[in-house]
Design a protein around this motif. Structure first.
Motif, mmCIF file in Angstrom:
data_model
loop_
_atom_site.group_PDB
_atom_site.id
_atom_site.type_symbol
_atom_site.label_atom_id
_atom_site.label_comp_id
_atom_site.label_asym_id
_atom_site.label_seq_id
_atom_site.Cartn_x
_atom_site.Cartn_y
_atom_site.Cartn_z
ATOM 1 N N LEU A 1 25.765 -13.371 29.955
ATOM 2 C CA LEU A 1 24.868 -13.926 30.959
ATOM 3 C C LEU A 1 25.494 -13.724 32.325
ATOM 4 N N LEU A 2 24.695 -13.203 33.236
ATOM 5 C CA LEU A 2 25.137 -12.984 34.607
ATOM 6 C C LEU A 2 24.307 -13.890 35.514
ATOM 7 N N PHE A 3 24.987 -14.727 36.267
ATOM 8 C CA PHE A 3 24.356 -15.610 37.242
ATOM 9 C C PHE A 3 24.804 -15.132 38.622
ATOM 10 N N LYS A 4 23.869 -14.649 39.400
ATOM 11 C CA LYS A 4 24.207 -14.112 40.717
ATOM 12 C C LYS A 4 23.347 -14.828 41.750
ATOM 13 N N ASP A 5 24.012 -15.514 42.684
ATOM 14 C CA ASP A 5 23.255 -16.261 43.687
ATOM 15 C C ASP A 5 23.676 -15.883 45.103
ATOM 16 N N THR A 6 22.914 -16.380 46.054
ATOM 17 C CA THR A 6 23.236 -16.166 47.460
ATOM 18 C C THR A 6 23.795 -17.446 48.053
ATOM 19 N N GLY A 7 24.793 -17.299 48.910
ATOM 20 C CA GLY A 7 25.491 -18.327 49.663
ATOM 21 C C GLY A 7 25.408 -19.725 49.119
ATOM 22 N N PRO B 1 33.926 -26.376 34.359
ATOM 23 C CA PRO B 1 34.836 -26.614 33.233
ATOM 24 C C PRO B 1 34.137 -26.488 31.868
ATOM 25 N N ASN B 2 32.904 -26.990 31.766
ATOM 26 C CA ASN B 2 32.170 -26.878 30.502
ATOM 27 C C ASN B 2 31.820 -25.431 30.181
ATOM 28 N N ILE B 3 31.413 -24.678 31.185
ATOM 29 C CA ILE B 3 31.069 -23.272 30.974
ATOM 30 C C ILE B 3 32.285 -22.517 30.447
ATOM 31 N N LYS B 4 33.413 -22.709 31.092
ATOM 32 C CA LYS B 4 34.629 -22.013 30.670
ATOM 33 C C LYS B 4 35.042 -22.428 29.255
ATOM 34 N N ARG B 5 34.903 -23.706 28.940
ATOM 35 C CA ARG B 5 35.306 -24.234 27.638
ATOM 36 C C ARG B 5 34.490 -23.624 26.491
ATOM 37 N N VAL B 6 33.190 -23.417 26.686
ATOM 38 C CA VAL B 6 32.345 -22.945 25.583
ATOM 39 C C VAL B 6 32.169 -21.430 25.546
ATOM 40 N N TYR C 1 14.573 -29.099 40.856
ATOM 41 C CA TYR C 1 14.960 -29.956 39.736
ATOM 42 C C TYR C 1 13.853 -30.073 38.685
ATOM 43 N N ALA C 2 12.603 -29.906 39.093
ATOM 44 C CA ALA C 2 11.483 -30.002 38.156
ATOM 45 C C ALA C 2 11.555 -28.916 37.081
ATOM 46 N N ASN C 3 12.137 -27.781 37.411
ATOM 47 C CA ASN C 3 12.230 -26.677 36.456
ATOM 48 C C ASN C 3 13.634 -26.505 35.874
ATOM 49 N N ALA C 4 14.510 -27.441 36.154
ATOM 50 C CA ALA C 4 15.883 -27.357 35.649
ATOM 51 C C ALA C 4 15.881 -27.312 34.128
ATOM 52 N N GLY C 5 16.552 -26.319 33.585
ATOM 53 C CA GLY C 5 16.662 -26.185 32.145
ATOM 54 C C GLY C 5 15.711 -25.176 31.531
ATOM 55 N N LYS C 6 14.745 -24.674 32.282
ATOM 56 C CA LYS C 6 13.782 -23.719 31.725
ATOM 57 C C LYS C 6 14.426 -22.390 31.351
ATOM 58 N N VAL C 7 15.330 -21.909 32.184
ATOM 59 C CA VAL C 7 15.993 -20.635 31.888
ATOM 60 C C VAL C 7 16.800 -20.765 30.607
ATOM 61 N N SER C 8 17.601 -21.803 30.501
ATOM 62 C CA SER C 8 18.436 -21.967 29.303
ATOM 63 C C SER C 8 17.584 -22.175 28.054
ATOM 64 N N THR C 9 16.470 -22.869 28.169
ATOM 65 C CA THR C 9 15.562 -23.052 27.038
ATOM 66 C C THR C 9 14.981 -21.718 26.594
ATOM 67 N N ASN C 10 14.572 -20.887 27.554
ATOM 68 C CA ASN C 10 14.012 -19.573 27.227
ATOM 69 C C ASN C 10 15.055 -18.655 26.604
ATOM 70 N N VAL C 11 16.263 -18.686 27.128
ATOM 71 C CA VAL C 11 17.344 -17.858 26.580
ATOM 72 C C VAL C 11 17.633 -18.284 25.145
ATOM 73 N N ALA D 1 23.604 -22.066 25.010
ATOM 74 C CA ALA D 1 22.670 -22.976 25.677
ATOM 75 C C ALA D 1 23.397 -23.915 26.641
ATOM 76 N N VAL D 2 24.546 -24.438 26.218
ATOM 77 C CA VAL D 2 25.323 -25.335 27.086
ATOM 78 C C VAL D 2 25.776 -24.599 28.343
ATOM 79 N N ALA D 3 26.370 -23.434 28.164
ATOM 80 C CA ALA D 3 26.882 -22.672 29.315
ATOM 81 C C ALA D 3 25.748 -22.245 30.243
ATOM 82 N N CYS D 4 24.659 -21.778 29.665
ATOM 83 C CA CYS D 4 23.528 -21.323 30.470
ATOM 84 C C CYS D 4 22.942 -22.486 31.275
ATOM 85 N N TYR D 5 22.783 -23.628 30.632
ATOM 86 C CA TYR D 5 22.243 -24.796 31.320
ATOM 87 C C TYR D 5 23.143 -25.224 32.480
#
Length: 128
Positions: free
Chosen positions: A63-69, A102-107, A5-15, A33-37
């Motif tokens: 943007l591709l978000f790929k995570d594990t389990g 829902p927000n990601i899909k909307r924007v 949580y300390a780094n939440a938002g850094k990726v979207s800020t950089n993008v 920025a909204v979708a990435c965040y």
């Protein structure tokens, strides 16, 4: 990345910063920025870790978000505003309101979600 949580938002800020340098219009930057965040926060809250890939092409920004389990147990429910499976810890930090997908899909102009118990892959696109 899990529960980081300390780094939440850094990726979207950089993008957003990178795309701003490329001269994208403010309205498209805001949507990206909204979708990435939202997707970044979902990875922090729900996955075991993953990666984010930014693709820039003549057709658009992707943007591709790929995570594990562990994957999304019920995509239909997860797409409903307000539905959340966030942990108590996420809620303590002010995350987990159930508005991410829902927000990601909307924007986004394109939204492709694949999930299994091994992980989730979300690819979103924005026409430019």
């Amino acid at each position: 990345m899990r529960e980081d949580y300390a780094n939440a938002g850094k990726v979207s800020t950089n993008v957003k910063s990178l795309l701003k340098q490329l001269g994208l219009p403010a309205d498209i930057l805001r949507r990206i920025a909204v979708a990435c965040y939202e997707a970044e926060i979902n990875m922090i809250i729900h996955s075991y870790g993953g990666e984010v890939v930014l693709e820039i092409s003549e057709e658009g920004i992707y943007l591709l978000f790929k995570d594990t389990g562990p994957g999304i147990a019920d995509v239909e429910k997860a797409m409903k505003p307000g539905y959340s499976t966030a942990s108590g810890k996420a809620l303590e930090f002010g995350f987990g309101a159930g508005m991410g997908l829902p927000n990601i899909k909307r924007v986004s102009d394109t939204f492709d979600l694949k999930t299994s118990p091994e992980g989730t892959c979300l690819r979103i696109g924005f026409h430019i």
